[in-house]
Design an enzyme around this catalytic site. Structure first.
Site, PDB file in Angstrom:
ATOM      1  N   TRP B 325       0.835  -1.210   0.000  1.00 35.65           N
ATOM      2  CA  TRP B 325       0.000   0.000   0.000  1.00 35.65           C
ATOM      3  C   TRP B 325       0.869   1.260   0.000  1.00 35.65           C
ATOM      4  O   TRP B 325       0.537   2.265  -0.623  1.00 35.65           O
ATOM      5  CB  TRP B 325      -0.905   0.005   1.243  1.00 35.65           C
ATOM      6  CG  TRP B 325      -1.734   1.244   1.377  1.00 35.65           C
ATOM      7  CD1 TRP B 325      -2.982   1.470   0.879  1.00 35.65           C
ATOM      8  CD2 TRP B 325      -1.382   2.453   2.077  1.00 35.65           C
ATOM      9  NE1 TRP B 325      -3.425   2.724   1.212  1.00 35.65           N
ATOM     10  CE2 TRP B 325      -2.451   3.350   1.949  1.00 35.65           C
ATOM     11  CE3 TRP B 325      -0.260   2.864   2.787  1.00 35.65           C
ATOM     12  CZ2 TRP B 325      -2.449   4.632   2.500  1.00 35.65           C
ATOM     13  CZ3 TRP B 325      -0.238   4.136   3.341  1.00 35.65           C
ATOM     14  CH2 TRP B 325      -1.327   5.001   3.201  1.00 35.65           C
ATOM     15  N   HIS B 326       2.033   1.161   0.692  1.00 36.64           N
ATOM     16  CA  HIS B 326       2.879   2.344   0.811  1.00 36.64           C
ATOM     17  C   HIS B 326       3.549   2.728  -0.502  1.00 36.64           C
ATOM     18  O   HIS B 326       3.860   3.890  -0.718  1.00 36.64           O
ATOM     19  CB  HIS B 326       3.948   2.133   1.885  1.00 36.64           C
ATOM     20  CG  HIS B 326       3.403   2.281   3.262  1.00 36.64           C
ATOM     21  ND1 HIS B 326       2.785   1.245   3.923  1.00 36.64           N
ATOM     22  CD2 HIS B 326       3.347   3.345   4.107  1.00 36.64           C
ATOM     23  CE1 HIS B 326       2.383   1.664   5.111  1.00 36.64           C
ATOM     24  NE2 HIS B 326       2.696   2.925   5.249  1.00 36.64           N
ATOM     25  N   GLY B 327       3.795   1.761  -1.360  1.00 34.98           N
ATOM     26  CA  GLY B 327       4.420   2.127  -2.619  1.00 34.98           C
ATOM     27  C   GLY B 327       4.679   0.921  -3.487  1.00 34.98           C
ATOM     28  O   GLY B 327       4.776  -0.208  -3.006  1.00 34.98           O
TER      29      GLY B 327
END
Lengths: 305, 488
Positions: B325-327
């Site tokens: 989700w973060h990257g």
């Protein structure tokens, strides 16, 4: 709502007062090497050019004597990258000049790089001059104290650095715009600085070329300033090695200056013959005692020529 | 628009006064106003991406309405799938397309298959990971009959786009935030003062701590191959505080700003570096996201109501997805998986959940608590290397170099060299301000936020406001640094 507005106003007023007090104490000639020049009033007489003039021509030599020229002269010179002759510098001068006076004195320091442009600018197009986005171009107000526009846009934060610079700084912009540098002048340190500077200028000379557009801009600048007083062009002395490098880079520089001074009927003082008699801090900038000597020579030549 | 920009400093007071003077009385007028200013806030960055928020909002509004209307299970499921497909699909294309293609090609090449490289130029819309999760949770909660849908389109659009938390959270749940858009709003002076204090503290963390740490962290990570182990340790230590100050600073400004308009957002950070184990850390770090993953990924997978092996699997999967989700980078995947691995011992050992903050009602922690906190912090530090590094190779080499004690180096000499390459003022500021932040956060760790000083007398409060504001102005780095979490 009234309570909120009152408390918010109180908070903003106190914060602003604290910040303003801080600026008035610490935002001085030691805080930044340009800032003070944008906080003084409009000037009727100016010293213009690169950092050579910023350090090498001392206004107080002219102002504190019985010089025939009675008006206060102000040093509005910056660096070889920021204040080469061109539209940007001329526009900045227009914002700084007091147009109500017509008996000013304008000393324009000239050197080969001040009429040069980068090699990549193959068409010598002013749109690609490197100063096009610098502080001289972006600043709308050049004469307010404090200059919030400069502080916001160009004073690097954190602003606490002003305190440290006030204590440790080796430079100081004086109230007349002169940039005084106080650094050790023993021969070993000077030789070290010269070595660095010569290498830097070798890079400059190999990446720059003469610019007809900049020469034209110098011409326009002279013509503009002549409306407000006397104009004189000055080539300052530098270290003899630096001079040789310059002469190799642009052998016809003096001829160009003589031509432009003749066209405009202004004086051109080539002081490079003094190069062996002066001391520089780094081969490029005059040491403050030599700057005093050279400023006195300029004053003398203006008085008696 | 960035919180730490001059535009926002102008925008906020105008919106604040206009809101309370002209729009706060009537619900629809108020919500329309909030939608307009929120879209302006978002559109300041790039107005073209507004349509994504609008489409996503309308779609989930109607899906929510229709899920609620029907009792037909397959129709309800179909509608929920539509919402999930649209939101995750949008996120997948805009955020992960190139990543998955690149990984697919790399994987194919392993088996000698030549697959032509296809990449498309995609600009990642700011905040997309946050608002899609927020709208998604609305549809899921209606499907699960945890909440009822809303018929008020303006309230719903305002809920999705509410500017304080639109671009980087906290990711709010409809259950707590949506009803607030239909409540009567009156000026609540204590709430506003508290919001104002929280904003100040958020700015302190962002511009004084995070933005002065940033140049040093960048320098160390850019030169990690040539720097000694001691500097690499300082680099990751600095990054740990940079990301904390940056993101929790943003959350504080967001929550504080919402309070100015009479809204309560959820707490997003609760002094996470004072955690005694990794489980507690995740109860205190980016709470709105970790609870989102708990409720919508971990629990649906079976959560803790399955055997230990399956529970461990659920945890690893949840953390790995959270990393992704973060990257769109394997570094984030490893970061997430590593955190999942760290979490496992607490399942196996059935470690109890800490109900209270460390050293509750005491000034100093016990020796045991101190060691627990230090150990937790140290293992979290290792994960941050993966979070910060550009590639997996960089991350592993950074860790190996950091653990190479034979090349420990002279810390003071290296810091001196760093200050010569950078601007020494940042190191000076950090040396003073970082211990101050840690100390204040420790002393105030039982409060809702560190600058929660509403119970102090007015002289102390006002002195604190002025001192903190002066520190922000004089020590802040105003180079218009974006918030790290904007990229997610």
């Amino acid at each position: 709502m009234k309570k909120i507005i009152f408390k918010l106003f109180l908070f903003l007023a106190i914060s602003f007062f604290v910040f303003l007090s801080y600026l008035l104490i610490f935002a001085n000639g030691k805080a930044d090497s340009y800032y003070l020049r944008f906080t003084t009033k409009k000037q009727s007489s100016l010293i213009l050019g690169s950092s050579r003039a910023a350090q090498g021509i001392i206004p107080s030599v002219f102002n504190n004597s019985n010089f025939y020229f009675s008006k206060n002269i102000y040093n509005f010179s910056f660096t070889v990258n920021d204040s080469r002759y061109g539209k940007i510098y001329l526009d900045a001068i227009k914002k700084k000049i007091d147009t109500t006076q017509t008996n000013g004195l304008f000393i324009l320091e000239v050197n080969p790089l001040s009429i040069s442009t980068g090699l990549q600018n193959i068409d010598d197009n002013p749109d690609f001059f490197r100063e096009n986005n610098n502080f001289l171009h972006c600043l709308k107000n050049m004469s307010s104290n404090p200059n919030f526009e400069y502080l916001y846009k160009f004073m690097p934060s954190p602003y606490a650095r002003m305190v440290i610079y006030n204590i440790l700084s080796k430079f100081e912009i004086k109230s007349d715009g002169w940039l005084e540098i106080s650094i050790p002048m023993d021969s070993a340190t000077c030789e070290f600085r010269k070595k660095i500077k010569f290498n830097k200028y070798l890079d400059y000379f190999s990446s720059n070329m003469f610019s007809q557009n900049r020469l034209n801009s110098l011409d326009v600048t002279i013509k503009y300033l002549m409306k407000y007083g006397k104009v004189v062009l000055v080539r300052l002395p530098v270290d003899t090695i630096m001079l040789k490098m310059e002469d190799t880079y642009m052998p016809t520089f003096n001829e160009k200056m003589i031509d432009i001074s003749k066209i405009n009927n202004v004086q051109y003082l080539d002081l490079t013959p003094m190069s062996k008699d002066v001391l520089t801090t780094d081969g490029n900038h005059l040491w403050k005692e030599s700057a005093k000597l050279v400023s006195n020579v300029i004053k003398y030549k203006l008085e008696y020529n | 628009m960035l919180f730490n920009s001059i535009e926002f400093l102008i925008f906020l007071p105008i919106v604040f006064f206009a809101y309370w003077l002209f729009f706060s009385k009537k619900e629809d007028r108020r919500n329309i106003f909030l939608i307009a200013v929120s879209y302006l806030f978002y559109g300041w960055w790039d107005w073209r991406f507004l349509f994504l928020i609008i489409v996503s909002s309308f779609l989930d509004f109607y899906i929510g309405k229709n899920i609620n209307k029907t009792e037909n299970p397959s129709k309800r499921k179909l509608l929920l799938l539509l919402s999930i497909c649209f939101n995750i699909g949008m996120l997948g294309v805009l955020k992960y397309f190139n990543f998955f293609i690149a990984e697919f090609i790399a994987f194919s090449n392993l088996f000698g298959l030549n697959v032509n490289e296809i990449t498309i130029k995609i600009i990642l819309p700011v905040g997309i990971s946050f608002y899609t999760f927020q709208t998604l949770s609305y549809s899921i909660d209606i499907y699960k009959k945890k909440i009822k849908h809303t018929d008020n389109i303006f309230a719903f659009l305002a809920f999705v786009s509410f500017f304080p938390q639109l671009v980087a959270g906290p990711i709010e749940r409809a259950k707590s935030l949506l009803p607030q858009f239909s409540q009567k709003k009156e000026m609540n002076y204590p709430l506003m003062s508290d919001g104002f204090r929280q904003i100040l503290w958020g700015f302190f963390k962002k511009v004084v701590i995070a933005d002065n740490l940033a140049p040093n962290v960048n320098y160390i990570f850019d030169n990690y191959e040539t720097l000694p182990a001691s500097m690499l340790f300082i680099g990751i230590l600095f990054f740990a505080f940079q990301i904390y100050a940056d993101f929790s600073g943003y959350s504080d400004i967001a929550i504080g700003t919402a309070k100015l308009f009479g809204f309560n957002l959820m707490t997003n950070f609760a002094t996470p570096y004072f955690s005694r184990n990794i489980r507690e850390f995740w109860y205190r770090w980016h709470i709105s996201l970790s609870t989102w993953f708990r409720d919508y990924v971990y629990i649906p997978l079976g959560g803790s109501k399955v055997n230990k092996f399956r529970q461990a699997f659920n945890i690893i999967v949840t953390f790995t997805i959270s990393g992704l989700w973060h990257g769109a980078n394997l570094t984030f995947v490893i970061w997430g998986a590593l955190n999942g691995l760290y979490y496992l011992p607490s399942i196996v050992l059935k470690s109890k959940k800490h109900k209270n903050i460390v050293a509750y009602n005491k000034i100093f922690p016990s020796i045991k608590e101190l060691f627990q906190m230090m150990f937790t912090f140290l293992i979290v530090l290792i994960t941050w290397v993966f979070f910060r590094a550009e590639t997996l190779t960089d991350a592993f080499r950074y860790i190996l170099n950091m653990l190479n004690i034979s090349n420990f180096g002279n810390v003071f000499k290296e810091i001196y060299l760093m200050t010569r390459n950078l601007d020494y003022i940042h190191v000076v500021v950090i040396t003073i301000a970082l211990p101050v932040m840690i100390l204040l956060e420790w002393l105030q760790r039982h409060k809702k936020h560190t600058f929660d000083i509403g119970n102090y007398n007015s002289v102390s409060r006002w002195t604190s406001y002025i001192i903190l504001t002066t520190i922000i102005i004089l020590f802040g780095n105003f180079s218009n640094n974006e918030f790290i979490y904007f990229q997610f």
